[in-house]
Design a protein around this motif. Structure first.
Motif, PDB file in Angstrom:
ATOM      1  N   LEU A   1      31.280   9.420   4.447  1.00  0.00           N
ATOM      2  CA  LEU A   1      31.778   8.076   4.138  1.00  0.00           C
ATOM      3  C   LEU A   1      31.818   7.179   5.375  1.00  0.00           C
ATOM      4  O   LEU A   1      31.741   5.957   5.268  1.00  0.00           O
ATOM      5  CB  LEU A   1      33.171   8.159   3.533  1.00  0.00           C
ATOM      6  CG  LEU A   1      33.258   8.666   2.106  1.00  0.00           C
ATOM      7  CD1 LEU A   1      34.706   8.779   1.682  1.00  0.00           C
ATOM      8  CD2 LEU A   1      32.489   7.756   1.173  1.00  0.00           C
ATOM      9  N   ARG A   2      31.961   7.790   6.533  1.00  0.00           N
ATOM     10  CA  ARG A   2      32.028   7.016   7.777  1.00  0.00           C
ATOM     11  C   ARG A   2      30.744   6.213   7.990  1.00  0.00           C
ATOM     12  O   ARG A   2      30.790   5.089   8.489  1.00  0.00           O
ATOM     13  CB  ARG A   2      32.267   7.964   8.942  1.00  0.00           C
ATOM     14  CG  ARG A   2      32.399   7.282  10.268  1.00  0.00           C
ATOM     15  CD  ARG A   2      32.739   8.273  11.344  1.00  0.00           C
ATOM     16  NE  ARG A   2      32.533   7.692  12.655  1.00  0.00           N
ATOM     17  CZ  ARG A   2      32.624   8.361  13.769  1.00  0.00           C
ATOM     18  NH1 ARG A   2      32.916   9.638  13.750  1.00  0.00           N
ATOM     19  NH2 ARG A   2      32.410   7.773  14.918  1.00  0.00           N
ATOM     20  N   LEU A   3      29.604   6.776   7.610  1.00  0.00           N
ATOM     21  CA  LEU A   3      28.325   6.082   7.771  1.00  0.00           C
ATOM     22  C   LEU A   3      28.225   4.847   6.888  1.00  0.00           C
ATOM     23  O   LEU A   3      27.454   3.933   7.179  1.00  0.00           O
ATOM     24  CB  LEU A   3      27.173   7.034   7.464  1.00  0.00           C
ATOM     25  CG  LEU A   3      27.029   8.225   8.404  1.00  0.00           C
ATOM     26  CD1 LEU A   3      25.943   9.165   7.885  1.00  0.00           C
ATOM     27  CD2 LEU A   3      26.722   7.753   9.800  1.00  0.00           C
ATOM     28  N   ILE A   4      28.979   4.804   5.815  1.00  0.00           N
ATOM     29  CA  ILE A   4      28.956   3.666   4.893  1.00  0.00           C
ATOM     30  C   ILE A   4      30.092   2.694   5.191  1.00  0.00           C
ATOM     31  O   ILE A   4      29.887   1.477   5.244  1.00  0.00           O
ATOM     32  CB  ILE A   4      29.046   4.159   3.440  1.00  0.00           C
ATOM     33  CG1 ILE A   4      27.832   5.013   3.110  1.00  0.00           C
ATOM     34  CG2 ILE A   4      29.157   2.994   2.470  1.00  0.00           C
ATOM     35  CD1 ILE A   4      27.940   5.760   1.813  1.00  0.00           C
ATOM     36  N   LEU A   5      31.290   3.223   5.394  1.00  0.00           N
ATOM     37  CA  LEU A   5      32.472   2.380   5.530  1.00  0.00           C
ATOM     38  C   LEU A   5      32.549   1.628   6.858  1.00  0.00           C
ATOM     39  O   LEU A   5      33.035   0.500   6.903  1.00  0.00           O
ATOM     40  CB  LEU A   5      33.735   3.218   5.328  1.00  0.00           C
ATOM     41  CG  LEU A   5      33.914   3.790   3.931  1.00  0.00           C
ATOM     42  CD1 LEU A   5      35.158   4.654   3.863  1.00  0.00           C
ATOM     43  CD2 LEU A   5      33.972   2.692   2.892  1.00  0.00           C
ATOM     44  N   THR A   6      32.080   2.228   7.938  1.00  0.00           N
ATOM     45  CA  THR A   6      32.165   1.553   9.236  1.00  0.00           C
ATOM     46  C   THR A   6      31.293   0.304   9.303  1.00  0.00           C
ATOM     47  O   THR A   6      31.792  -0.769   9.668  1.00  0.00           O
ATOM     48  CB  THR A   6      31.829   2.530  10.382  1.00  0.00           C
ATOM     49  OG1 THR A   6      32.723   3.636  10.317  1.00  0.00           O
ATOM     50  CG2 THR A   6      31.949   1.849  11.726  1.00  0.00           C
ATOM     51  N   PRO A   7      30.009   0.356   8.943  1.00  0.00           N
ATOM     52  CA  PRO A   7      29.232  -0.892   8.949  1.00  0.00           C
ATOM     53  C   PRO A   7      29.750  -1.917   7.942  1.00  0.00           C
ATOM     54  O   PRO A   7      29.727  -3.122   8.205  1.00  0.00           O
ATOM     55  CB  PRO A   7      27.814  -0.450   8.574  1.00  0.00           C
ATOM     56  CG  PRO A   7      27.764   0.991   8.897  1.00  0.00           C
ATOM     57  CD  PRO A   7      29.146   1.516   8.694  1.00  0.00           C
ATOM     58  N   MET A   8      30.252  -1.430   6.793  1.00  0.00           N
ATOM     59  CA  MET A   8      30.808  -2.358   5.812  1.00  0.00           C
ATOM     60  C   MET A   8      32.032  -3.067   6.396  1.00  0.00           C
ATOM     61  O   MET A   8      32.197  -4.275   6.233  1.00  0.00           O
ATOM     62  CB  MET A   8      31.198  -1.621   4.529  1.00  0.00           C
ATOM     63  CG  MET A   8      31.558  -2.564   3.417  1.00  0.00           C
ATOM     64  SD  MET A   8      32.108  -1.805   1.886  1.00  0.00           S
ATOM     65  CE  MET A   8      31.039  -0.425   1.688  1.00  0.00           C
ATOM     66  N   PHE A   9      32.878  -2.326   7.100  1.00  0.00           N
ATOM     67  CA  PHE A   9      34.048  -2.916   7.745  1.00  0.00           C
ATOM     68  C   PHE A   9      33.625  -3.960   8.769  1.00  0.00           C
ATOM     69  O   PHE A   9      34.189  -5.057   8.817  1.00  0.00           O
ATOM     70  CB  PHE A   9      34.869  -1.816   8.422  1.00  0.00           C
ATOM     71  CG  PHE A   9      36.043  -2.325   9.212  1.00  0.00           C
ATOM     72  CD1 PHE A   9      37.232  -2.633   8.589  1.00  0.00           C
ATOM     73  CD2 PHE A   9      35.953  -2.493  10.585  1.00  0.00           C
ATOM     74  CE1 PHE A   9      38.311  -3.100   9.314  1.00  0.00           C
ATOM     75  CE2 PHE A   9      37.019  -2.958  11.315  1.00  0.00           C
ATOM     76  CZ  PHE A   9      38.204  -3.257  10.673  1.00  0.00           C
ATOM     77  N   LEU A  10      32.626  -3.621   9.581  1.00  0.00           N
ATOM     78  CA  LEU A  10      32.174  -4.540  10.627  1.00  0.00           C
ATOM     79  C   LEU A  10      31.576  -5.815  10.050  1.00  0.00           C
ATOM     80  O   LEU A  10      31.641  -6.877  10.674  1.00  0.00           O
ATOM     81  CB  LEU A  10      31.157  -3.849  11.534  1.00  0.00           C
ATOM     82  CG  LEU A  10      31.715  -2.748  12.424  1.00  0.00           C
ATOM     83  CD1 LEU A  10      30.583  -2.028  13.137  1.00  0.00           C
ATOM     84  CD2 LEU A  10      32.709  -3.306  13.417  1.00  0.00           C
ATOM     85  N   LEU A  11      30.997  -5.748   8.876  1.00  0.00           N
ATOM     86  CA  LEU A  11      30.402  -6.937   8.265  1.00  0.00           C
ATOM     87  C   LEU A  11      31.383  -7.723   7.403  1.00  0.00           C
ATOM     88  O   LEU A  11      31.307  -8.941   7.335  1.00  0.00           O
ATOM     89  CB  LEU A  11      29.176  -6.550   7.438  1.00  0.00           C
ATOM     90  CG  LEU A  11      27.990  -6.047   8.236  1.00  0.00           C
ATOM     91  CD1 LEU A  11      26.884  -5.571   7.306  1.00  0.00           C
ATOM     92  CD2 LEU A  11      27.467  -7.122   9.165  1.00  0.00           C
TER      93      LEU A  11
END
Length: 103
Positions: free
Chosen positions: A11-21
């Motif tokens: 989930l980290r691979l999906i949630l981190t870029p989503m958070f940054l955007l």
């Protein structure tokens, strides 16, 4: 929290870029809540990209690349913009109350 705590999960691979955007764009859109929704969405998306590009450029320029620091910086910036929004909303409601009293 996943990136800051260095928890290894898919989930980290999906949630981190989503958070940054999402966080910078949502924060800026909150400041523009009285505007046209499409314009607020466009400005929010542009602000999100600008914040992330400027942050990455600064980190590379100072030779201080750190994904954890980038996530933390975006979180702090989003929190700061949220505080600005709360303060702005508070001053707007105060002016409305004062205007209603004078009538």
């Amino acid at each position: 929290m996943l990136a800051l705590a260095e928890i290894e999960t898919p989930l980290r691979l999906i949630l981190t870029p989503m958070f940054l955007l999402v966080v910078p764009g949502a924060a800026v859109m909150g400041l523009l809540r009285d505007r046209d929704p499409l314009a607020a969405l466009s400005v929010g998306a542009a602000a999100s990209l600008v914040v992330n590009v400027l942050l990455a450029t600064a980190m590379l320029s100072f030779d201080a690349w750190s994904p954890r620091a980038g996530v933390a910086t975006v979180a702090v910036l989003g929190g700061f913009i949220y505080v600005l929004r709360v303060l702005y909303r508070g001053s707007g409601s105060l002016q409305t109350e004062q205007g209603a009293r004078s009538r």
